[in-house]
Design a protein around this motif. Structure first.
Motif, PDB file in Angstrom:
ATOM      1  N   GLY A 167      38.495  37.266  33.225  1.00 17.69           N
ATOM      2  CA  GLY A 167      37.534  36.664  34.133  1.00 17.69           C
ATOM      3  C   GLY A 167      38.833  36.633  35.879  1.00 17.69           C
ATOM      4  O   GLY A 167      37.901  37.204  36.720  1.00 17.69           O
ATOM      5  N   VAL A 168      39.413  38.282  35.684  1.00 14.83           N
ATOM      6  CA  VAL A 168      39.835  39.290  36.342  1.00 14.83           C
ATOM      7  C   VAL A 168      38.935  39.767  37.815  1.00 14.83           C
ATOM      8  O   VAL A 168      38.188  40.078  38.548  1.00 14.83           O
ATOM      9  CB  VAL A 168      41.069  39.845  36.168  1.00 14.83           C
ATOM     10  CG1 VAL A 168      41.118  41.100  37.537  1.00 14.83           C
ATOM     11  CG2 VAL A 168      42.480  39.032  36.133  1.00 14.83           C
ATOM     12  N   THR A 169      38.255  40.857  36.434  1.00 16.07           N
ATOM     13  CA  THR A 169      36.766  41.207  36.645  1.00 16.07           C
ATOM     14  C   THR A 169      35.822  40.251  37.902  1.00 16.07           C
ATOM     15  O   THR A 169      35.141  40.606  38.736  1.00 16.07           O
ATOM     16  CB  THR A 169      36.308  42.500  35.720  1.00 16.07           C
ATOM     17  OG1 THR A 169      37.041  42.547  35.305  1.00 16.07           O
ATOM     18  CG2 THR A 169      35.101  42.925  36.191  1.00 16.07           C
ATOM     19  N   GLN A 170      35.081  39.062  37.312  1.00 14.92           N
ATOM     20  CA  GLN A 170      34.149  38.322  37.766  1.00 14.92           C
ATOM     21  C   GLN A 170      34.699  38.942  38.932  1.00 14.92           C
ATOM     22  O   GLN A 170      34.111  38.191  39.966  1.00 14.92           O
ATOM     23  CB  GLN A 170      34.005  37.083  37.368  1.00 14.92           C
ATOM     24  CG  GLN A 170      34.926  36.531  36.902  1.00 14.92           C
ATOM     25  CD  GLN A 170      33.981  34.807  35.958  1.00 14.92           C
ATOM     26  OE1 GLN A 170      33.257  35.165  36.893  1.00 14.92           O
ATOM     27  NE2 GLN A 170      34.833  34.315  35.496  1.00 14.92           N
ATOM     28  N   SER A 171      35.905  37.732  39.351  1.00 15.17           N
ATOM     29  CA  SER A 171      36.483  37.191  40.824  1.00 15.17           C
ATOM     30  C   SER A 171      36.390  38.899  42.213  1.00 15.17           C
ATOM     31  O   SER A 171      36.412  38.681  43.139  1.00 15.17           O
ATOM     32  CB  SER A 171      37.927  36.744  40.628  1.00 15.17           C
ATOM     33  OG  SER A 171      38.949  37.400  40.135  1.00 15.17           O
ATOM     34  N   ALA A 211      34.114  39.050  45.034  1.00 13.78           N
ATOM     35  CA  ALA A 211      35.092  38.733  46.539  1.00 13.78           C
ATOM     36  C   ALA A 211      35.122  40.636  47.324  1.00 13.78           C
ATOM     37  O   ALA A 211      34.649  40.368  48.760  1.00 13.78           O
ATOM     38  CB  ALA A 211      36.852  39.513  46.249  1.00 13.78           C
ATOM     39  N   LEU A 212      34.846  41.291  46.289  1.00 12.14           N
ATOM     40  CA  LEU A 212      33.791  42.895  46.993  1.00 12.14           C
ATOM     41  C   LEU A 212      32.292  42.552  47.528  1.00 12.14           C
ATOM     42  O   LEU A 212      32.385  42.669  48.730  1.00 12.14           O
ATOM     43  CB  LEU A 212      34.064  43.659  45.569  1.00 12.14           C
ATOM     44  CG  LEU A 212      35.443  44.369  45.265  1.00 12.14           C
ATOM     45  CD1 LEU A 212      34.640  45.763  44.424  1.00 12.14           C
ATOM     46  CD2 LEU A 212      36.016  44.962  46.289  1.00 12.14           C
ATOM     47  N   ALA A 213      31.526  41.663  46.929  1.00 16.28           N
ATOM     48  CA  ALA A 213      30.604  41.332  47.354  1.00 16.28           C
ATOM     49  C   ALA A 213      30.646  40.150  48.737  1.00 16.28           C
ATOM     50  O   ALA A 213      29.405  40.484  49.030  1.00 16.28           O
ATOM     51  CB  ALA A 213      29.703  40.401  46.716  1.00 16.28           C
ATOM     52  N   ARG A 214      31.203  39.929  48.600  1.00 20.01           N
ATOM     53  CA  ARG A 214      32.062  38.284  49.587  1.00 20.01           C
ATOM     54  C   ARG A 214      31.892  39.300  50.842  1.00 20.01           C
ATOM     55  O   ARG A 214      32.624  39.190  51.365  1.00 20.01           O
ATOM     56  CB  ARG A 214      32.738  37.749  49.855  1.00 20.01           C
ATOM     57  CG  ARG A 214      32.268  36.111  48.779  1.00 20.01           C
ATOM     58  CD  ARG A 214      33.323  35.399  48.952  1.00 20.01           C
ATOM     59  NE  ARG A 214      34.499  35.718  48.658  1.00 20.01           N
ATOM     60  CZ  ARG A 214      35.466  34.911  47.899  1.00 20.01           C
ATOM     61  NH1 ARG A 214      34.406  34.613  46.359  1.00 20.01           N
ATOM     62  NH2 ARG A 214      36.315  36.123  47.489  1.00 20.01           N
ATOM     63  N   GLY A 215      32.908  40.449  51.024  1.00 16.90           N
ATOM     64  CA  GLY A 215      33.526  41.860  52.038  1.00 16.90           C
ATOM     65  C   GLY A 215      34.922  41.476  52.057  1.00 16.90           C
ATOM     66  O   GLY A 215      35.255  41.582  52.648  1.00 16.90           O
ATOM     67  N   GLU A 250      24.549  39.939  45.093  1.00 16.15           N
ATOM     68  CA  GLU A 250      24.662  39.141  44.245  1.00 16.15           C
ATOM     69  C   GLU A 250      24.841  39.185  43.252  1.00 16.15           C
ATOM     70  O   GLU A 250      24.527  39.335  42.038  1.00 16.15           O
ATOM     71  CB  GLU A 250      23.500  38.337  44.898  1.00 16.15           C
ATOM     72  CG  GLU A 250      23.503  37.518  46.312  1.00 16.15           C
ATOM     73  CD  GLU A 250      24.735  36.494  46.923  1.00 16.15           C
ATOM     74  OE1 GLU A 250      25.324  35.853  46.130  1.00 16.15           O
ATOM     75  OE2 GLU A 250      25.238  36.737  47.841  1.00 16.15           O
ATOM     76  N   VAL A 251      26.487  38.359  42.535  1.00 15.93           N
ATOM     77  CA  VAL A 251      26.603  38.854  41.135  1.00 15.93           C
ATOM     78  C   VAL A 251      26.552  37.121  41.082  1.00 15.93           C
ATOM     79  O   VAL A 251      28.007  36.792  41.619  1.00 15.93           O
ATOM     80  CB  VAL A 251      27.880  39.853  40.773  1.00 15.93           C
ATOM     81  CG1 VAL A 251      28.457  40.039  39.755  1.00 15.93           C
ATOM     82  CG2 VAL A 251      27.841  40.895  41.798  1.00 15.93           C
ATOM     83  N   PRO A 252      25.686  36.258  39.878  1.00 16.73           N
ATOM     84  CA  PRO A 252      25.818  35.420  39.201  1.00 16.73           C
ATOM     85  C   PRO A 252      27.801  35.653  38.291  1.00 16.73           C
ATOM     86  O   PRO A 252      27.660  36.341  38.216  1.00 16.73           O
ATOM     87  CB  PRO A 252      25.595  35.159  37.807  1.00 16.73           C
ATOM     88  CG  PRO A 252      24.363  36.663  38.202  1.00 16.73           C
ATOM     89  CD  PRO A 252      25.473  37.554  39.065  1.00 16.73           C
TER      90      PRO A 252
END
Ligand code: ADP
Ligand code: MG
Ligand code: MG
Length: 361
Positions: A24-28, A32-36, A53-55
């Protein structure tokens, strides 16, 4: 205690770092990076291109790999380095330098923990299979058309490496000749020391012949040096939905900047010998016919080499290749494969040994 969505990094008693990115760490991290969002110190992020955007969702890449790559939302790959190195790493500057080179997975960001590089974030290439799969299929089927495309791709990569950028204002260097001969002799000596049994005896009997093929390295004149890929084999060439792409530019963090600048012939020699290895894999693991496979290897080596040279010429960079270096570097590469097998992957020894026995039959 609140669960941190970023990896844990620990200092080991030997001073090395150890990184762990749990489920779960990678997706979060990617979301987080995509949200800036700002990373928790001492993590820092260098952005190279905006993330899409990453689903939700993630899955680990399970093919043979050195590092720990995880795909987030079928859109982004994060390559975590389980033992991050504090040495200045060549990858960030190189990815900046290659910003205009399209035939790779788009780099999005580089993640640091203090001064150590801990991850590279790139675009996921849908349907990607590496050359230890797709190229072995080509060998088994006797198809050769791919070789022209791969030769062109390698030439494009080298032309891009040789184009000035802010990161590398002087990308083509002409220093006095490096100690190519000594480096090759060291590789042979180490391969001889580490290879036992029948293979070791064969190698000792043929050491003179191998040395003779590398002898010209001691009289090499000035030759242009570029930042080469440094680990260019078919396993780094992905066949994906839209064609072929080359990945894995992070190389070996223990090499100094002086060593990453090398003759283009070194990458070409490694790429060509990987076709010989594909032939060995096809014979041993897929029961391909040895004579037909040998003919396939000869054909694809020829086609790849020609396409590479034509590609360099079309880019106006024929000067980058000193052909006389290719064969000696190929011999050295096979010694390095034997060293790698002895140290890390004993079952790989058959591939370089099969190639050397065929070359010196
Ligand atoms: P390593 O240094 O661990 O070999 P690579 O960067 O070569 O890491 O990646 C390992 C494997 O992961 C590749 O052989 C390929 O199968 C897969 N892979 C790497 N990058 C991508 C990508 N951008 N898209 C799809 N698959 C990838
Ligand atoms: Mg790789
Ligand atoms: Mg690698």
């Amino acid at each position: 205690m609140e669960h941190s969505p970023w990896p844990t990094v620990e200092r080991r008693p030997d001073g090395m770092l150890a990184l762990e990115a749990g489920a779960g760490v990678t997706q979060s991290v990617v979301r987080a990076l995509a949200r800036g969002a700002a990373p928790p110190p001492p993590f820092t992020v260098r952005a190279l291109a905006p993330l899409p955007e990453v689903p939700p969702g993630e899955r680990a890449i399970t093919v043979d790999q050195t590092n720990h790559s995880v795909i987030a939302g079928e859109a982004v790959v994060v390559k975590w380095f389980p033992v991050p190195s504090r040495a200045p790493h060549p990858a960030p500057a190189l990815l900046t330098h290659l910003a205009g080179f399209a035939r790779t997975a788009t780099p999005y960001a580089v993640i640091f923990w203090e001064d150590a590089l801990v991850a590279l974030v790139t675009a996921y290439l849908p349907g990607a299979r590496d050359g230890w799969e797709w190229c072995v299929d080509e060998a088994v089927a006797g198809r050769t058309a791919f070789a022209t495309e791969i030769g062109r791709l390698a030439a494009e990569l080298h032309a891009a490496m040789a184009s000035p950028s802010e990161a590398f204002p002087d990308p083509v260097r002409l220093p006095p000749p490096l100690a190519f001969a000594a480096r090759a002799e060291d590789a042979l000596g180490e391969a001889l020391a580490l290879t036992g049994g029948d293979d070791g005896e064969w190698l000792a009997r043929h050491a003179g012949a191998l040395r003779a093929e590398m002898a010209s390295l001691s009289s090499t004149g000035r030759t242009p040096l570029i930042h080469i890929h440094g680990d260019l084999h078919v396993g780094q060439i992905l066949q994906w939905r839209d064609g072929y792409a080359v990945v894995d530019f992070d190389g070996n963090p223990t090499v100094t900047e002086a060593e990453v600048f090398q003759p283009a012939a070194r990458d070409l020699a490694q790429l060509l010998t990987s076709l010989d290895h594909v032939g060995q894999v096809a014979i041993l693991r897929r029961s391909a016919d040895p004579a037909a496979t040998a003919a396939w290897v000869t054909a694809v080596r020829e086609e790849l080499g020609t396409a590479y040279e034509n590609g360099l010429a079309d880019a106006g960079r024929a000067d980058l290749l000193d052909r006389s270096l290719v064969r000696p570097f190929e011999i050295e590469q096979e010694c390095r494969e034997l060293i790698y097998a002895a140290r890390h992957l004993p079952r790989w020894r058959y591939a370089p040994m099969g190639v050397l026995r065929a070359w010196f039959a």
